[in-house]
Write an enzyme that holds these catalytic residues in place. Structure first.
Site, PDB file in Angstrom:
ATOM      1  N   CYS A 407      21.591 -41.753  67.869  1.00  0.00           N
ATOM      2  CA  CYS A 407      21.358 -39.955  67.698  1.00  0.00           C
ATOM      3  C   CYS A 407      20.689 -38.903  67.257  1.00  0.00           C
ATOM      4  O   CYS A 407      20.265 -37.723  67.339  1.00  0.00           O
ATOM      5  CB  CYS A 407      22.582 -39.523  66.598  1.00  0.00           C
ATOM      6  SG  CYS A 407      21.808 -40.786  64.601  1.00  0.00           S
ATOM      7  N   HIS A 451      23.748 -40.406  60.172  1.00  0.00           N
ATOM      8  CA  HIS A 451      23.779 -39.639  61.479  1.00  0.00           C
ATOM      9  C   HIS A 451      22.874 -38.641  61.679  1.00  0.00           C
ATOM     10  O   HIS A 451      22.153 -38.272  60.210  1.00  0.00           O
ATOM     11  CB  HIS A 451      25.332 -39.128  61.592  1.00  0.00           C
ATOM     12  CG  HIS A 451      25.506 -38.560  62.829  1.00  0.00           C
ATOM     13  ND1 HIS A 451      25.459 -38.827  64.242  1.00  0.00           N
ATOM     14  CD2 HIS A 451      25.399 -37.187  63.583  1.00  0.00           C
ATOM     15  CE1 HIS A 451      25.451 -38.209  65.048  1.00  0.00           C
ATOM     16  NE2 HIS A 451      26.011 -37.129  65.187  1.00  0.00           N
ATOM     17  N   ASP A 467      25.739 -30.676  67.448  1.00  0.00           N
ATOM     18  CA  ASP A 467      25.364 -31.494  67.311  1.00  0.00           C
ATOM     19  C   ASP A 467      24.899 -32.309  68.603  1.00  0.00           C
ATOM     20  O   ASP A 467      26.260 -32.452  69.197  1.00  0.00           O
ATOM     21  CB  ASP A 467      27.065 -32.575  66.138  1.00  0.00           C
ATOM     22  CG  ASP A 467      26.210 -34.340  66.229  1.00  0.00           C
ATOM     23  OD1 ASP A 467      25.065 -34.614  66.880  1.00  0.00           O
ATOM     24  OD2 ASP A 467      27.081 -34.884  65.563  1.00  0.00           O
TER      25      ASP A 467
END
Length: 664
Positions: A407, A451, A467
């Site tokens: 991520c 994250h 995202d």
């Protein structure tokens, strides 16, 4: 200084191993080996097969231990190094114990080391285990004062249980009444970002390192509807500056600048409570977007919660969040420039050229630009916990060469592209997802749930959360991280034993119930700390030192009175089973009209009773003989025979009484 009995040696070994068990998860293998070898050596020395080691051998062992500690531990693991030094000292002390004084040193240090287990584990099971360890250590202390010729294994344990039992009521009184005092010092247990949580900087791969750890980050409960998995974004850090290698927060003067940030909510705030684990860092977590700062903290310009002091112990705080919102619809020019910052013009030229081309092709529309990036990520990129190392221009290397990442890679690359196109943007780091406990209604978030995502700004709409990971691996947002990464060898590689908790059946149910029990306990303790002063004010009216002393003195006197009554009441009867059995037999003779004279020995009494009870002559002679062996010959091995002789006389006397009743 007396030599120790075999029972005392066994109790010392039991206390030693019980003290070590909570530390086995982090102890190096060489130290575990030392803790196995030295107790075995201790047994060989006590049995007489080996002699005590020469001073030169002890010196070599000490130097080897010091070398092992220096090679194994670093400054970042200072607390573990200190505890390891104490454990190594206990292990080395094992091979030179011969007298009571040496054993006392071992057991006193064992009590201290058993307390250090709370630096690593704080749960109900740990509390119960610590209590058991204390009982074993106190039993070992009792055993070293036992006669070496008397190998009574259970007597030290019984005495230990009695002593600890007397201490428990006072412990409860202190817990309920005594005011909570903050720590006298702060112990920085968790300084390694790969195990203890997010850092104030993010380089490609940093957050993926957190998936190696099963450490608990926090737990949360909600007062309203539980957010869906796609809404469980927990904001902790906002990175606004990029130097070509690492994303960091804005300069310190900007982060601590308490400016009002306009937040417009399109829904009612959702209230929640967080039980946050110690991290030794000042940042907290807040459900995106936080509408209020938790108590004892403030919201930075990036709308992330920051505490005034590091979190050096478990804390509980309440806050609220807006799930539908507009954050900062108007952006000051100074902030706009800060969130457009990029390294020198020559850095990552291919990425800059790609961003400029996309901006022209999308007509300068930021939303279309982001969808263009998502399409690229979805078609040509892969999501992995073990991405290849990047060198040179990091963003260029990721977008055009490796095309594999976690991520942090995707969030950093998208933010770079947006800024290169002239769109203010920033990287936000925190946690996403978590495991929901249906039975107890709370959310558990661990370090592997760490994250990173992106926010970009649009006039009138404010900061918009996107995202990029969802474009590559949408299941990362909709599924629990432990299920998603279960088959990846990099997942929990630092704590492989933690994979056992992801099983099914009764073991998984037990793990969930135990976790729920620990959460309820932690929450109750933390809430009680906040309510204790109100409770004391209700009891005392005014809380001052004199009234607190009186409130403690009354329960203390009551508890000590009970202890004194039990102790004095216990002296009326002998604790020795032989003495109790003999007293019972003599009491029966007295009921038959044959009391024992105060100056009469058991031998003389038995001979006199033989004339009154001829049928018991054999049992009485055996009683006299065994009593003489135990009382005058000093033969502890004859105690069992004496106890059997007393029982035989008691049965014979009872039988004679039954015959007399039948005749009458």
């Amino acid at each position: 200084m007396k030599q120790l009995s075999r029972a005392a040696v066994i109790w010392q070994l039991a206390a030693f191993f019980a003290t070590l068990v909570p530390h086995l998860s982090w102890m190096p293998f060489w130290l575990i080996g030392l803790c196995i070898i030295t107790p075995a050596t201790r047994l060989m020395i006590h049995s007489g097969r080996w002699s005590l080691p020469h001073w030169s051998v002890k010196l070599v062992l000490v130097m080897a231990v010091i070398g092992g500690l220096l090679l194994t531990f670093t400054r970042e693991t200072g607390v573990r190094a200190t505890v390891a030094l104490l454990i190594a000292g206990l292990a080395l002390k094992m091979i030179e114990i011969y007298h009571r004084r040496d054993a006392l040193v071992l057991l006193y240090v064992s009590l201290f080391v058993s307390g250090t287990a709370y630096l690593f584990h704080q749960s109900i099971l740990m509390a119960l285990y610590s209590l058991m360890t204390t009982v074993l250590i106190v039993a070992a202390l009792n055993s070293i004062y036992q006669d070496p010729l008397r190998n009574d294994w259970l007597r030290p344990l019984k005495r230990s249980l009695r002593l600890v039992g007397f201490a428990l009521p006072l412990m409860l009184v202190l817990f309920i009444i005594f005011p909570r005092i903050g720590p006298l010092w702060s112990v920085p247990l968790n300084q390694n970002a790969a195990r203890s949580g997010l850092s104030d900087r993010m380089a490609p791969g940093d957050i993926s390192q957190l998936t190696r750890s099963n450490e608990l980050a926090f737990r949360a409960t909600f007062e309203g509807p539980v957010p869906a998995p796609q809404q469980r974004y927990w904001r902790s850090m906002v990175y606004g500056h990029y130097d070509g290698r690492t994303w960091t927060r804005l300069p310190r003067r900007e982060q601590f600048r308490l400016a009002e940030v306009d937040l417009v909510g399109d829904s009612e705030p959702l209230a929640y409570e967080v039980v946050y684990e110690p991290s030794n860092n000042p940042w907290l977590v807040a459900l995106d977007q936080p509408s209020a700062a938790p108590s004892g903290s403030f919201l930075t310009k990036g709308n992330a919660p920051l505490r005034y002091r590091p979190v050096d112990r478990r804390i509980s705080y309440k806050s609220s969040a807006l799930l539908d919102y507009r954050l900062q619809p108007d952006l000051p020019e100074y902030d706009r420039q800060a969130y457009l910052q990029l390294p020198g013009e020559n850095s990552d030229p291919r990425s800059r050229e790609l961003a400029e081309r996309w901006w022209r092709e999308t007509g300068g529309d930021a939303d279309t630009f982001v969808r263009r990036a998502f399409t690229l990520f979805n078609r040509e990129f892969s999501y992995t916990l073990s991405p290849p190392a990047l060198s040179g221009y990091r963003v260029d290397g990721f977008l055009f060469d490796s095309r594999q990442g976690f991520c942090g890679h995707f969030a950093g690359a998208l933010t770079f592209l947006l800024r290169a196109a002239g769109v203010p943007s920033r990287v936000v780091a925190g946690y996403q997802g978590g495991q929901w406990n249906e039975d107890e209604a709370y959310l558990t978030v661990r370090q592997y749930d760490a994250h990173a995502w992106v926010e970009y700004w649009q006039q009138g709409r404010g900061w918009i959360r996107v995202d990029p990971t969802a474009a590559v691996a949408p299941e990362r947002v909709s599924q629990q991280a432990d299920r998603l990464f279960a088959d990846d060898p990099a997942f929990l590689s630092d704590t492989p034993m933690a994979r056992l908790r992801f099983g099914s059946g009764w073991m998984a149910d037990f793990q969930r119930q135990l976790d729920a029990l620990n959460f309820s306990w932690h929450r109750w303790v933390l809430n009680y700390q906040g309510q204790q002063m109100e409770l004391l004010k209700g009891l005392l009216g005014e809380v001052n030192l004199a009234r607190l002393g009186l409130l403690f003195f009354i329960p203390f006197v009551l508890v000590m009175g009970v202890v004194a009554w039990l102790q004095l009441g216990g002296r009326k009867r002998s604790r020795d089973p032989l003495e109790r059995a003999l007293a019972r037999l003599l009491a029966d003779f007295q009921k038959r009209g044959h009391p024992r004279a105060s100056n009469e020995t058991i031998q003389a009494f038995s001979q006199r009773m033989s004339t009154h009870f001829p049928a018991m002559a054999g049992e009485l002679r055996a009683l006299a003989k065994c009593d003489e062996a135990v009382r005058y010959a000093g033969r502890p091995d004859a105690r069992k025979a004496l106890l059997a002789a007393i029982a035989a006389c008691y049965r014979a006397l009872k039988s004679s009484r039954a015959k007399e009743k039948r005749l009458t």
